[in-house]
Design an enzyme around this catalytic site. Structure first.
Site, PDB file in Angstrom:
ATOM      1  N   SER A 118      99.671 -37.938  59.534  1.00  0.00           N
ATOM      2  CA  SER A 118      98.416 -37.993  60.282  1.00  0.00           C
ATOM      3  C   SER A 118      97.810 -39.390  60.176  1.00  0.00           C
ATOM      4  CB  SER A 118      97.423 -36.959  59.734  1.00  0.00           C
ATOM      5  OG  SER A 118      97.078 -37.277  58.386  1.00  0.00           O
ATOM      6  N   LYS A 119      96.675 -39.578  60.848  1.00  0.00           N
ATOM      7  CA  LYS A 119      96.037 -40.895  60.895  1.00  0.00           C
ATOM      8  C   LYS A 119      95.665 -41.413  59.508  1.00  0.00           C
ATOM      9  CE  LYS A 119      94.112 -40.285  65.531  1.00  0.00           C
ATOM     10  NZ  LYS A 119      92.868 -40.199  66.344  1.00  0.00           N
ATOM     11  N   ARG A 120      95.414 -40.499  58.582  1.00  0.00           N
ATOM     12  CA  ARG A 120      95.023 -40.959  57.243  1.00  0.00           C
ATOM     13  C   ARG A 120      96.165 -41.675  56.525  1.00  0.00           C
ATOM     14  NH1 ARG A 120      96.516 -37.373  53.031  1.00  0.00           N
ATOM     15  NH2 ARG A 120      97.492 -35.435  53.778  1.00  0.00           N
ATOM     16  N   GLY A 134      97.945 -44.004  58.021  1.00  0.00           N
ATOM     17  CA  GLY A 134      98.140 -45.299  58.686  1.00  0.00           C
ATOM     18  C   GLY A 134      98.486 -45.099  60.145  1.00  0.00           C
TER      19      GLY A 134
END
Length: 574
Positions: free
Chosen positions: A305-307, A309
């Site tokens: 996921s975006k967390r 990177g």
């Protein structure tokens, strides 16, 4: 077992004791029409044959609600490779029924990313095809047509339940420790009850009538046999009260009417297969093959996921990644050709790809390996293409005033081993042009060099420069420089590291870096060619020797206790 329906790809089989829904008359009515009622017990199995008949048609169906995730890109890639490997068609369908979140801007971004990766589609938006339109928002009339067909056959019924009633059903099911399935009255409502609600204008949905007993089984091309018990499902909605079709209904109608032979998608869609298989059967459509690809995981084995990177194709493109490297790396996330080879062009992947070699376990996304792989692909580019790519980068970022010429060509050849991303080229050239001598002299790593009579070495070097020896040697190029260095070493009775390390330090201001001789020749050319921009921080050789003249070597030696606490990493680029 009796074969109920068949295609070149899939046979749907029914077990004798648990027949498919048998239609029979009852006193169940909807509107003005008397419709048959299903016996709610059956078992169906979709078995897989070899891909040896009929046209292979696969689809990638993104939702244009954001950027193209690397997981979606890999799914698109696997579909593309499967189609090309089997001489089939790769269809692009835009699933934009989420009217609130879907945007044409997101759709354009997805198309741009797919094109950048080299995944050209045979049918779809901007490509046409005989099975269009290829946006779900433009296919509503088709969905309504098939919903009405199911309503007329009795396999779908109107449900007038309010949201409050549905919530109460869920609460009751929870208290009884039962699955939260719909078991409301509208599944068996009378003609009068339905007419009364219609006359009142009560909003209603279309619910699919699910058998209460039996099971459904498929042979997934990746995961093997997968089965579901039907009693855990309950009657589900296919059309909302606002007339909009739900995802599973749209997908089934689209895949069937577009003659999709193989559905290759992420494993998170596996639970949807049960609803879709029931709709296929109810409409009399042959089922395609299913192949559910495992998710891409983060290093901690959670869903990427975006967390963690960058996760979208567009982000990696902007960071300087090559499409060839992205395609190569994504293909290896869950697939391999059975050898130790890790490097493939798109054409080679088409030649070697087989769905049978796709692993059903999750693949970890390793950004470090992706970066390394990009460097390998970058350096494998033809010399002219690599030079053009990096030269244009240097000009666009304002380091150089030109994007081509001898200086650019030689700089690229010198620095390419330190460049994994095109964006790395800025730092590599800036390091070459810079002269952090004072910082390096005060580093702990420079201490042995300072103590090895570096001041005397510097004086001899300045004398050679003042005499014109160094500039004359540089004018002759690398061969002239090497000849001079050899003679200079003899005059000082130095060779090897005792000669080259102090030379590198005094001329480049660093202890580590690319080939020193080529570096010094390029520094000379940088001044004479005039291609370096004023803001690039370039320190020419003339200025470097002026700095050397001003060094207070006694102060440097006296400050030696401070050398131990210095941070060389900040001054010693690799």
């Amino acid at each position: 077992m009796a074969t109920i329906a068949g295609t070149p790809w899939v046979r749907i089989k029914a077990f004798p004791m648990l027949n498919p829904p048998i239609l029979h008359r009852s006193n169940l009515y909807f509107g003005e029409r008397c419709i048959p009622k299903f016996r709610r017990s059956f078992s169906v199995s979709a078995s897989v044959d070899k891909v040896d008949g009929g046209e292979v048609r696969v689809r990638f169906a993104p939702s244009p609600t954001g950027n193209l995730h690397v997981g979606g890109a890999r799914t698109a890639l696997f579909n593309y490779l499967f189609a090309r490997a089997n001489g089939g068609k790769f269809v692009l369908r835009i699933e934009d029924t989420d009217l609130e979140r879907s945007t044409r801007q997101s759709e354009e971004a997805v198309l741009k990313d797919l094109s950048w990766l080299g995944l050209d589609w045979d049918e779809g938006p901007n490509a046409g095809g005989e099975y269009g339109p290829y946006r779900q928002s433009e296919r509503n009339a088709l969905y309504k047509q098939y919903a009405e067909k199911l309503l007329e056959s009795g396999q779908v019924y109107r449900c007038f339940c309010s949201n409050e009633e549905l919530e109460r059903m869920k609460e009751v099911a929870k208290l009884k420790q039962l699955p939260p399935v719909y078991m409301g009255k509208w599944a068996s409502a009378t003609n009068e009850e339905v007419r009364e609600e219609l006359e009142k204008g009560t909003p209603y949905t279309y619910r699919f009538r699910v058998p209460q007993e039996g099971s459904l089984k498929i042979n997934d091309l990746i995961r093997g046999e997968v089965s579901w018990n039907l009693d855990t499902l309950g009657d589900f909605v296919i059309m909302r009260s606002n007339g909009q079709p739900v995802y599973n209904f749209c997908v089934t109608v689209d895949d069937a009417t577009m003659a999709i032979s193989h559905v290759i998608r992420a494993e998170e869609h596996l639970p949807n297969t049960l609803r879709q298989a029931l709709i296929y059967k109810a409409l009399g459509f042959p089922m395609p093959y299913f192949a559910h690809v495992s998710l891409i995981l983060a290093p901690d084995r959670s869903k990427l996921s975006k967390r963690h990177g960058a996760t979208s194709v567009g982000q990696f493109r902007e960071m300087g990644y090559l499409p060839e490297a992205m395609v190569n790396y994504l293909a290896l996330l869950g697939w391999g050709d059975g050898t130790e080879n890790e490097f493939f062009t798109l054409e080679q992947l088409v030649e070697k790809f087989s769905i049978s070699r796709v692993n059903k376990s999750g693949a970890v996304f390793d950004s470090t390996k992706l970066r390394w792989m990009n460097g390998q692909h970058l350096r494998a580019l033809p010399s002219e293409e690599l030079t053009k790519l990096i030269g244009e980068r240097w000009k666009s970022t304002g380091i150089l005033t030109e994007s081509e010429g001898p200086f650019i060509e030689e700089s690229v050849q010198l620095l390419k081993d330190a460049i994994d991303l095109v964006t790395d080229a800025d730092k590599a050239l800036s390091n070459l042009l810079s002269y952090p001598l004072h910082t390096t002299l005060t580093s702990s790593e420079a201490k042995p060099l300072v103590e090895d009579k570096l001041s005397e070495f510097s004086a001899s070097l300045i004398a050679a420069y003042d005499s014109g020896e160094i500039l004359n040697a540089l004018e002759e190029g690398p061969s002239g420089w090497q000849k001079w260095v050899k003679n200079f070493g003899k005059s000082l009775k130095r060779k090897g590291k005792s000669l080259f390390m102090p030379l590198r330090l005094l001329l480049t201001g660093k202890i580590h870096g690319p080939d020193m001789g080529t570096s010094v020749v390029l520094l000379h050319k940088a001044r004479s060619s005039g291609v370096v921009a004023p803001q690039a921080g370039f320190v020419p050789l003339t200025d470097r020797f002026e700095i050397l003249r001003q060094i207070d070597w006694d102060a440097v030696t006296k400050d030696s206790p401070l050398l131990e606490s210095s941070a060389p990493a900040a001054a010693v680029p690799n």
